[in-house]
Design an enzyme around this catalytic site. Sequence first.
Site, PDB file in Angstrom:
ATOM      1  N   ARG A  47      37.032  29.501  57.392  1.00 37.70           N
ATOM      2  CA  ARG A  47      36.329  29.685  55.499  1.00 37.70           C
ATOM      3  C   ARG A  47      35.325  29.665  54.864  1.00 37.70           C
ATOM      4  O   ARG A  47      35.234  29.184  53.884  1.00 37.70           O
ATOM      5  CB  ARG A  47      38.373  29.206  55.250  1.00 37.70           C
ATOM      6  CG  ARG A  47      37.865  27.892  54.343  1.00 37.70           C
ATOM      7  CD  ARG A  47      39.102  26.871  53.761  1.00 37.70           C
ATOM      8  NE  ARG A  47      40.276  26.414  54.503  1.00 37.70           N
ATOM      9  CZ  ARG A  47      39.093  24.990  54.833  1.00 37.70           C
ATOM     10  NH1 ARG A  47      38.220  24.504  54.193  1.00 37.70           N
ATOM     11  NH2 ARG A  47      39.213  24.084  55.093  1.00 37.70           N
ATOM     12  N   TYR A  99      41.433  39.852  30.940  1.00 40.29           N
ATOM     13  CA  TYR A  99      42.788  40.834  31.769  1.00 40.29           C
ATOM     14  C   TYR A  99      44.076  40.050  30.882  1.00 40.29           C
ATOM     15  O   TYR A  99      43.598  38.881  31.397  1.00 40.29           O
ATOM     16  CB  TYR A  99      41.997  41.205  33.034  1.00 40.29           C
ATOM     17  CG  TYR A  99      42.927  40.777  34.370  1.00 40.29           C
ATOM     18  CD1 TYR A  99      43.864  42.106  34.121  1.00 40.29           C
ATOM     19  CD2 TYR A  99      43.590  40.193  34.791  1.00 40.29           C
ATOM     20  CE1 TYR A  99      45.166  42.357  34.845  1.00 40.29           C
ATOM     21  CE2 TYR A  99      44.095  40.257  36.175  1.00 40.29           C
ATOM     22  CZ  TYR A  99      45.554  41.292  35.795  1.00 40.29           C
ATOM     23  OH  TYR A  99      46.711  41.604  36.744  1.00 40.29           O
ATOM     24  N   ASP A 178      32.691  38.031  33.415  1.00 36.10           N
ATOM     25  CA  ASP A 178      33.880  39.285  33.488  1.00 36.10           C
ATOM     26  C   ASP A 178      33.256  40.293  33.717  1.00 36.10           C
ATOM     27  O   ASP A 178      33.506  41.104  32.987  1.00 36.10           O
ATOM     28  CB  ASP A 178      34.564  39.105  33.574  1.00 36.10           C
ATOM     29  CG  ASP A 178      36.438  40.062  34.412  1.00 36.10           C
ATOM     30  OD1 ASP A 178      35.514  40.483  34.907  1.00 36.10           O
ATOM     31  OD2 ASP A 178      37.405  39.809  34.270  1.00 36.10           O
ATOM     32  N   LYS A 203      38.356  46.702  41.891  1.00 40.58           N
ATOM     33  CA  LYS A 203      37.273  47.850  41.016  1.00 40.58           C
ATOM     34  C   LYS A 203      36.717  49.204  41.641  1.00 40.58           C
ATOM     35  O   LYS A 203      36.584  49.123  42.512  1.00 40.58           O
ATOM     36  CB  LYS A 203      38.182  47.650  39.336  1.00 40.58           C
ATOM     37  CG  LYS A 203      39.071  46.889  39.450  1.00 40.58           C
ATOM     38  CD  LYS A 203      39.946  46.614  38.865  1.00 40.58           C
ATOM     39  CE  LYS A 203      41.970  46.495  38.905  1.00 40.58           C
ATOM     40  NZ  LYS A 203      41.742  44.476  39.420  1.00 40.58           N
TER      41      LYS A 203
HETATM   42  N1  PLP Z   1      39.596  40.933  35.691  1.00 37.88           N
HETATM   43  C1  PLP Z   1      39.715  42.172  35.260  1.00 37.88           C
HETATM   44  C2  PLP Z   1      38.514  42.756  34.037  1.00 37.88           C
HETATM   45  C3  PLP Z   1      40.959  42.789  35.981  1.00 37.88           C
HETATM   46  O1  PLP Z   1      41.226  44.359  35.413  1.00 37.88           O
HETATM   47  C4  PLP Z   1      41.608  41.860  36.844  1.00 37.88           C
HETATM   48  C5  PLP Z   1      42.617  42.849  37.214  1.00 37.88           C
HETATM   49  O2  PLP Z   1      43.012  44.682  36.980  1.00 37.88           O
HETATM   50  C6  PLP Z   1      41.204  40.865  37.236  1.00 37.88           C
HETATM   51  C7  PLP Z   1      39.965  40.694  36.449  1.00 37.88           C
HETATM   52  C8  PLP Z   1      41.803  40.602  38.430  1.00 37.88           C
HETATM   53  O3  PLP Z   1      41.498  41.189  39.969  1.00 37.88           O
HETATM   54  P1  PLP Z   1      42.433  41.204  40.645  1.00 37.88           P
HETATM   55  O4  PLP Z   1      43.431  42.208  40.098  1.00 37.88           O
HETATM   56  O5  PLP Z   1      41.536  41.754  41.403  1.00 37.88           O
HETATM   57  O6  PLP Z   1      42.853  39.838  40.759  1.00 37.88           O
END
Ligand code: PLP
Length: 403
Positions: A47, A99, A178, A203
Site C-alpha cells: 500500500r 463529471y 481533471d 478512459k
Molecule cells: N473525471 C471524469 C472527467 C470522468 O469522466 C470520470 C468518470 O467518468 C471520473 C473523473 C471518475 O473516474 P472513475 O470512473 O475512474 O472513478
Amino acid sequence: MTRFNTQLVHGLPVDDNNTGAVNPPIYNSSTYAFESVDAMPRWDYARSGNPTREFLEKQIAQLEHGTRGFAFGSGLAAIHAVLSIFQPGDRIVAGDNVYGGSYSQLNEHFNRWGLLVDSVDTRNLEDVERAVAGDTAQGRLPAKAVYFETITNPLLKVNDVHAIAEIAHRYGAVVIVDNTFVTPYLQNPLDLGADIVLHSATKYLAGHSDVIAGLVVVKDDELAQRVYFAQNRLGGVLAPNECDSVRRGIQTLALRLERQQENAIAVAEYLLGHPLVKAVYYPGLTDGEDLAAKGLRGGGGVLSFEVIDGVDPADVLDNLKLFRLAVSLGAVESLAELPCRMTHFELPREERLKVGITDELIRLSIGIEDAHDLTEDLEQAFRHAEHADSAVRDDALAESVLI
Ligand code: PLP
C-alpha cells in the site's frame, strides 16, 4: 531527451532483474522482507509503495511534466485523495459542469466533512475571480482551491487553464485540473500553471474498457507529500496488475487518440448535416487557433449532440448496433449514452438544465473503428427514430449548429 511519442513507449528504463524482459515485471507481493530489524528497505508494504505502481507513477509524472505521480483504484479515489489534502472550513471553487460523480463527491460527501463548495462557470473569468476572492468582510475567506475539467463533460466546453490559474494564484488557491478528456497528448495543464493534474485513467490512458484506475501528478514536493499522505492513509491504491494494464495502454495513447480525433471530426461533420440534429458540441471542428490559444493540441474524441424536438433520443440510442450503449469513454470501441439518465443522473434536473445538459443530449465517445461504419450506424438509428417518432414535424427539421 526523447520526444513525447517516444516517451509513451520508452519513457522509463526497464529494470527487470537482469532477465532481459522488455516490459517491467508485475510484482504481486503485498509485503517485502527486511534484511534485518535495523534495515530500512526501499519496499516494505505494497500500500505504501511497490515497484509496479512506481513505474506507472513515474511514467505519468514524466508525461504530465510534474515532480511526482500517484496511482489510485479509480478516478474518484484519485479525486478523493486530492480533496482530502484540505481542511474542514476550506472553500473549493468547482466548475459547474464537472463529471456527475465528482459533483456528487464534492456536494454529497465532502460537504459533510466540512468543505465548502461553490460552483461557477469556469469559462467566465469574472465569475471565477469573484468566487475565488470570496468576501473577507462577510467572513468568506479566499478559496483554497479551484477544481475543473480541461474540456467539460458532456458539453465539451474548453476551459482556459492558464487564465484560471493566474486568477487562482493571486489568491493563493491550489489549481486542480481533471485532464481525463484530453490527456497529456493534447495538453499539459501543469505547464499552463495548474498545481495538480488528475485523470480517470479508466478512459484514454488505459484505453480498452478493461480497468478502473485514477492517476494524479503534482508540480512540487510539498504537494507530493500531502497527496502521498492521503494515498497511503486513505489507502485507495491501484493493484499491480491494473498498474500494468494502464502502463501498457499509455504506450499506444498517441496512435489511438489520433484515430479517435480523425473519426470524431468525421462524425461531427456528419451530424452537423443531419436534419434530426439540432446542435453539435465538439471543440475539434473550430479553428485550431482557438484551441491552441488555450494550450490544446486537438479537440479529443468525445462529442455530444441534441436531437430536434419530437425525436426521442432513446429511439436513436436503442437502435445503434455498432456503438455500444454504455457510460465511460476513451476506449478503442465507440460508446453512446444519454447523460441525463446515465452519466449525469446525480445532478438535480434544474442544475443540469442550468448548465445546458438537456434531456435530448446524447454523448458519443468515438473509437478507432472505420469512420464510415460509425456514420452508417448513426444513419440507420436516425431512420428508426424518425419512423418511431411519427410526431416529428417538418417544421422541427432544422439546420444544425456547432456549439
Ligand atoms: N473525471 C471524469 C472527467 C470522468 O469522466 C470520470 C468518470 O467518468 C471520473 C473523473 C471518475 O473516474 P472513475 O470512473 O475512474 O472513478
